[in-house]
Structure formats: structure tokens, C-alpha cells
Design a protein around this motif. Structure first.
Motif, PDB file in Angstrom:
ATOM      1  N   VAL A 227       0.841  -1.202   0.000  1.00 41.08           N
ATOM      2  CA  VAL A 227       0.000   0.000   0.000  1.00 41.08           C
ATOM      3  C   VAL A 227       0.875   1.250   0.000  1.00 41.08           C
ATOM      4  N   ALA A 228       2.021   1.168   0.661  1.00 39.80           N
ATOM      5  CA  ALA A 228       2.962   2.295   0.664  1.00 39.80           C
ATOM      6  C   ALA A 228       3.766   2.365  -0.616  1.00 39.80           C
ATOM      7  N   LEU A 229       4.025   1.215  -1.226  1.00 38.77           N
ATOM      8  CA  LEU A 229       4.864   1.175  -2.428  1.00 38.77           C
ATOM      9  C   LEU A 229       4.132   1.603  -3.686  1.00 38.77           C
ATOM     10  N   CYS A 230       2.866   1.257  -3.826  1.00 43.12           N
ATOM     11  CA  CYS A 230       2.145   1.406  -5.090  1.00 43.12           C
ATOM     12  C   CYS A 230       2.198   2.811  -5.708  1.00 43.12           C
ATOM     13  N   PRO A 231       1.935   3.899  -4.953  1.00 43.14           N
ATOM     14  CA  PRO A 231       2.001   5.226  -5.579  1.00 43.14           C
ATOM     15  C   PRO A 231       3.382   5.561  -6.133  1.00 43.14           C
ATOM     16  N   MET A 232       4.426   5.192  -5.396  1.00 45.57           N
ATOM     17  CA  MET A 232       5.785   5.482  -5.859  1.00 45.57           C
ATOM     18  C   MET A 232       6.162   4.635  -7.075  1.00 45.57           C
TER      19      MET A 232
ATOM     20  N   ASP B 155       7.702  16.437  -9.580  1.00 46.87           N
ATOM     21  CA  ASP B 155       6.723  16.863 -10.584  1.00 46.87           C
ATOM     22  C   ASP B 155       5.889  15.698 -11.113  1.00 46.87           C
ATOM     23  N   GLY B 156       6.388  14.468 -11.038  1.00 47.43           N
ATOM     24  CA  GLY B 156       5.633  13.328 -11.545  1.00 47.43           C
ATOM     25  C   GLY B 156       4.449  12.965 -10.672  1.00 47.43           C
ATOM     26  N   PHE B 157       4.613  13.035  -9.368  1.00 49.01           N
ATOM     27  CA  PHE B 157       3.549  12.682  -8.435  1.00 49.01           C
ATOM     28  C   PHE B 157       2.321  13.586  -8.613  1.00 49.01           C
ATOM     29  N   PRO B 158       2.480  14.922  -8.549  1.00 53.59           N
ATOM     30  CA  PRO B 158       1.289  15.778  -8.729  1.00 53.59           C
ATOM     31  C   PRO B 158       0.712  15.699 -10.142  1.00 53.59           C
ATOM     32  N   LYS B 159       1.541  15.362 -11.127  1.00 55.78           N
ATOM     33  CA  LYS B 159       1.046  15.274 -12.507  1.00 55.78           C
ATOM     34  C   LYS B 159       0.063  14.118 -12.657  1.00 55.78           C
ATOM     35  N   ILE B 160       0.351  12.990 -12.032  1.00 54.58           N
ATOM     36  CA  ILE B 160      -0.566  11.850 -12.092  1.00 54.58           C
ATOM     37  C   ILE B 160      -1.861  12.180 -11.358  1.00 54.58           C
TER      38      ILE B 160
ATOM     39  N   ALA C 291      -6.266  10.749  -7.367  1.00 54.89           N
ATOM     40  CA  ALA C 291      -5.452   9.960  -6.438  1.00 54.89           C
ATOM     41  C   ALA C 291      -5.518   8.474  -6.748  1.00 54.89           C
ATOM     42  N   LEU C 292      -6.658   8.009  -7.268  1.00 50.42           N
ATOM     43  CA  LEU C 292      -6.793   6.590  -7.584  1.00 50.42           C
ATOM     44  C   LEU C 292      -5.869   6.161  -8.721  1.00 50.42           C
ATOM     45  N   GLY C 293      -5.433   7.130  -9.527  1.00 49.61           N
ATOM     46  CA  GLY C 293      -4.498   6.793 -10.596  1.00 49.61           C
ATOM     47  C   GLY C 293      -3.178   6.244 -10.073  1.00 49.61           C
ATOM     48  N   LEU C 294      -2.842   6.627  -8.850  1.00 51.13           N
ATOM     49  CA  LEU C 294      -1.614   6.129  -8.228  1.00 51.13           C
ATOM     50  C   LEU C 294      -1.739   4.669  -7.810  1.00 51.13           C
ATOM     51  N   TYR C 295      -2.987   4.198  -7.684  1.00 53.01           N
ATOM     52  CA  TYR C 295      -3.228   2.822  -7.245  1.00 53.01           C
ATOM     53  C   TYR C 295      -3.808   1.950  -8.362  1.00 53.01           C
ATOM     54  N   LYS C 296      -3.671   2.407  -9.594  1.00 54.74           N
ATOM     55  CA  LYS C 296      -4.188   1.633 -10.723  1.00 54.74           C
ATOM     56  C   LYS C 296      -3.522   0.264 -10.823  1.00 54.74           C
ATOM     57  N   GLY C 297      -2.259   0.213 -10.442  1.00 56.52           N
ATOM     58  CA  GLY C 297      -1.518  -1.042 -10.529  1.00 56.52           C
ATOM     59  C   GLY C 297      -1.479  -1.821  -9.236  1.00 56.52           C
ATOM     60  N   MET C 298      -2.423  -1.539  -8.294  1.00 54.33           N
ATOM     61  CA  MET C 298      -2.370  -2.168  -6.982  1.00 54.33           C
ATOM     62  C   MET C 298      -2.509  -3.685  -7.058  1.00 54.33           C
ATOM     63  N   VAL C 299      -3.518  -4.166  -7.777  1.00 53.91           N
ATOM     64  CA  VAL C 299      -3.750  -5.614  -7.854  1.00 53.91           C
ATOM     65  C   VAL C 299      -2.602  -6.331  -8.567  1.00 53.91           C
ATOM     66  N   PRO C 300      -2.157  -5.845  -9.736  1.00 56.71           N
ATOM     67  CA  PRO C 300      -0.977  -6.482 -10.341  1.00 56.71           C
ATOM     68  C   PRO C 300       0.273  -6.390  -9.461  1.00 56.71           C
ATOM     69  N   LEU C 301       0.395  -5.284  -8.699  1.00 53.90           N
ATOM     70  CA  LEU C 301       1.537  -5.160  -7.800  1.00 53.90           C
ATOM     71  C   LEU C 301       1.484  -6.229  -6.716  1.00 53.90           C
ATOM     72  N   TRP C 302       0.299  -6.456  -6.144  1.00 48.14           N
ATOM     73  CA  TRP C 302       0.147  -7.566  -5.205  1.00 48.14           C
ATOM     74  C   TRP C 302       0.473  -8.889  -5.886  1.00 48.14           C
ATOM     75  N   GLY C 303       0.020  -9.016  -7.138  1.00 46.00           N
ATOM     76  CA  GLY C 303       0.290 -10.246  -7.880  1.00 46.00           C
ATOM     77  C   GLY C 303       1.771 -10.476  -8.110  1.00 46.00           C
ATOM     78  N   ARG C 304       2.535  -9.395  -8.182  1.00 46.38           N
ATOM     79  CA  ARG C 304       3.993  -9.520  -8.340  1.00 46.38           C
ATOM     80  C   ARG C 304       4.688  -9.664  -6.998  1.00 46.38           C
ATOM     81  N   GLN C 305       4.344  -8.786  -6.068  1.00 44.88           N
ATOM     82  CA  GLN C 305       5.103  -8.687  -4.829  1.00 44.88           C
ATOM     83  C   GLN C 305       4.777  -9.775  -3.799  1.00 44.88           C
TER      84      GLN C 305
END
Length: 360
Positions: free
Chosen positions: A181-186, A205-210, A216-230
Motif C-alpha cells: 500500500v505504501a509502495l504502489c504510488p511510488m 513533478d511526476g507525483f502531482p502530474k498523475i 489519487a486513484l491513478g496512483l493505485y491503478k496497478g495495486m492488484v498487479p503489484l500484489w500479484g507480483r510482490q
């Protein structure tokens, strides 16, 4: 002299919050009882000859809040610095996954990156890498130690020893779900900075651009695949490390672990970690390709990624480079993690005594 020793204690490399107040009081008691015959000049001379930074006399109590805090700090330092150190390899790996025609091999990938973006191109995304993986490492290692003890207590000494691999798997999976949960946005910022030229210079500049373009949900778009990897990665990382290091002490190192020198123990930690890292890379690689694709392509789905990459590409694209990267990362993380534990008075991880957690 008491003031000099007190100052030396305050400047110890070991964080004071990891120790109870009794440590400080014992230090004060010992200094108050110092012989009055010792002159201040002699005390200064004695202190100046010290090479090792003085550490508190009280060691951490196993499975205390301070123990878990120390493991979290050790995980933060080991994971954040090692991931940042291999940023150049990560940049090439991500670009090979996103654009395999342009970056068709490891050597050509380095040549293309050097020609188009120069040396600075190899370090794109280092800031979100450092912040994200430092936070993730603190959660992963700290919560792993907590859940390993928690599940061992539930199972009881006999079953915890008998099914210790299941304890490792369950503890690491639980820890990684929280840590991601802490890793996904970064991770979202890192992938775009590394694979989309002109998107942003870095985290600032990349963080506020997304957030501006996708919310804010755009930062967690890859949450499920990230869990699937990590999650599979971390389960393999901890279970294979614990198993490998136990086998190393049983069949490779002829001396019992408690009789081995600290440098030897750290060397065994690195070797066991590297072996574990190879297995981690293979198990988690398909999900790693999905994470890179989804974070790079706006509005893309998992189905789009599979269709674009192909089933074979999903499992193999960028795999050799990732094996080198993850093996080095995992070996480095374990040796740094254990080195910090030794610094604060804790034993190194694993070995034949690992099952003792069930008896504590």
C-alpha cells in the motif's frame, strides 16, 4: 568524565529509541560510580582512543515493540538503498518490457539509453524508488517478524516447528499485502518517469502530474498487479531464504551457527539471499511485466497487456536482466538487514535455530 561518557552515548550510532530507559539509567549509574581519582584529561585521552562507537549495554528483548521497530528500520535501510543502487538496471529492464523492439537486448538497451539520454537517463526515477521501497521495506521486514511470531504462537511449538515453511509463507504474504500500500504510488511514478520521456523529471513533478490527470486513484491503478507480483515474490523470498540458510548451516558450514563469526554469518546471509532472489525473479516476473505495462499505458487493462505481450513474452520478456537485478538486490538486502540487527544486539536471521521462534 560523566558528561563525556553521556555525550558519547548520545552520539552512538545505535538509535536511542530502540532501547528502554533502563539502559540510560544504567549508564548514568555506572558513570556516577566512576572513581574520583581519574582526571578529566585522562578521561578525554581514554575516549579519544576508542575506535568503536559505544553501544548501550542493554540488548533488545526479542519480540518486544523495540525489536519490531528495529526490524522495520533495518528493512527500510536495506531495501531502500539496494533498490536505488540498481536503478540503472531497473531503467533498462522497464524499457525492455515496454518497448522490446527499441530495447531488444541488455547491451543494446544500455547503448540506446546512453546515446539518447546520457548518463542521467540511467538514474531516472531514483527518488520514487528510494522513497517507495524504503517504506515498503520497513513494512515488509517489520511485519514479517511480527506475523512469523504471531502465527507460530497460534500453531504452538510442535506444529510451528513441523510446518515452519507454511509459517514463513503466511507471515511474508501478510506483511507484503500491507507494505505494498505504501509502495504502489511510488511505483506508478517510477515506471512513468523511466519509460515515458518528457513525462516528468522525477518524484517532485511526476507525483502531482498523475494526481492532476487521473486523480489519487491513478496512483493505485496497478495495486492488484503489484500484489500479484510482490506477494508471490516475498513469499518465495522469505521462505526460500529461511530454507536455504538452514540447509547452508546444516550441510555446507561445518560449524554451528552460534559459533560462527559475524562476518561468516553475514556471508551466509548474502549467499542464501542471492539464491532466494533467483527463485523470486522467476515466480514474480509475469506480474512484473503487467505492472510495467499498466503503469505506462493510460486506461489499459490486464487483458490488453496479455494481448500485447503474448503469453510467452509475459513470462520471459526482460527475465535474464531481472534475475541478475533481483538476485543482487535480495542478497544485498539480507546482508544489510542482518548487519543492522547485529549492530543493535540481535542475532542474524535464520539457520537451525529459526524454529526457536515457536518456543519463545
Amino acid at each position: 568524565m560523566a558528561d563525556s561518557l553521556s555525550n558519547a552515548h548520545r552520539h552512538s550510532l545505535v538509535p536511542s529509541f530502540l532501547y528502554s530507559s533502563s539502559s540510560s539509567s544504567s549508564m548514568r549509574t555506572s558513570t556516577d560510580a566512576s572513581p574520583p581519582s581519574v582526571s578529566s584529561s585522562s578521561a578525554v585521552a581514554l575516549l579519544s582512543k576508542r575506535v568503536v562507537v559505544p553501544a548501550p549495554k542493554e540488548k533488545l528483548e526479542m519480540y518486544s515493540p523495540a525489536f519490531y521497530a528495529a526490524c522495520g528500520v533495518a528493512g527500510m535501510l536495506s531495501t531502500g538503498f539496494t533498490h536505488t543502487a540498481v536503478t540503472p538496471i531497473d531503467v533498462i529492464k522497464c524499457n525492455m518490457q515496454i518497448d522490446p523492439i527499441k530495447y531488444n537486448s541488455i547491451t543494446s538497451g544500455f547503448r540506446v539509453m546512453l546515446k539518447e539520454q546520457g548518463i542521467r537517463g540511467f538514474f531516472k526515477g531514483w527518488a520514487p524508488t528510494f522513497v517507495g521501497y524504503s517504506a515498503q521495506g520497513a513494512g515488509k521486514f517489520g511485519f514479517y517478524e511480527f506475523f512469523k511470531k504471531y502465527y507460530s504462537d497460534i500453531a504452538g511449538p510442535e506444529y510451528a516447528a513441523k510446518y515452519k515453511t507454511l509459517i514463513y509463507l503466511a507471515g511474508s504474504a501478510s506483511a507484503e499485502v500491507i507494505a505494498d500500500v505504501a509502495l504502489c504510488p511510488m511505483e506508478a511514478v517510477k515506471v512513468r518517469v523511466q519509460t515515458q520521456p518528457g513525462f516528468a523529471r522525477g518524484l517532485a513533478d511526476g507525483f502531482p502530474k498523475i494526481i492532476k490527470s487521473e486523480g489519487a486513484l491513478g496512483l493505485y491503478k496497478g495495486m492488484v498487479p503489484l500484489w500479484g507480483r510482490q506477494v508471490p515474490y516475498t513469499m518465495m523470498k522469505f521462505a526460500s531464504f529461511e530454507t536455504t540458510i538452514e540447509l547452508m548451516y546444516k550441510h555446507v558450514i561445518s560449524t554451528p551457527k552460534e559459533q560462527c563469526s559475524i562476518p561468516l554469518q553475514l556471508g551466509v546471509s548474502f549467499a542464501s539471499g542471492y539464491i532466494a532472489g533467483v527463485f523470486c525473479a522467476v515466480v514474480s516476473h509475469p506480474a512484473d511485466n503487467l505492472v510495467s505495462f499498466l503503469n505506462n499505458a493510460k486506461g489499459a487493462t490486464v487483458g490488453d497487456a496479455v494481448k500485447n505481450l503474448g503469453l510467452l513474452g509475459l513470462f520471459t520478456r526482460g527475465l535474464p536482466l531481472r534475475i541478475v537485478m533481483v538476485g543482487t538486490l535480495t542478497g544485498g538486502q539480507w546482508v544489510l538487514y542482518d548487519a543492522f540487527k547485529v549492530l543493535v544486539g540481535l542475532p542474524t536471521t535464520g539457520g537451525p535455530v529459526a524454529a526457536e521462534v515457536a518456543k519463545a
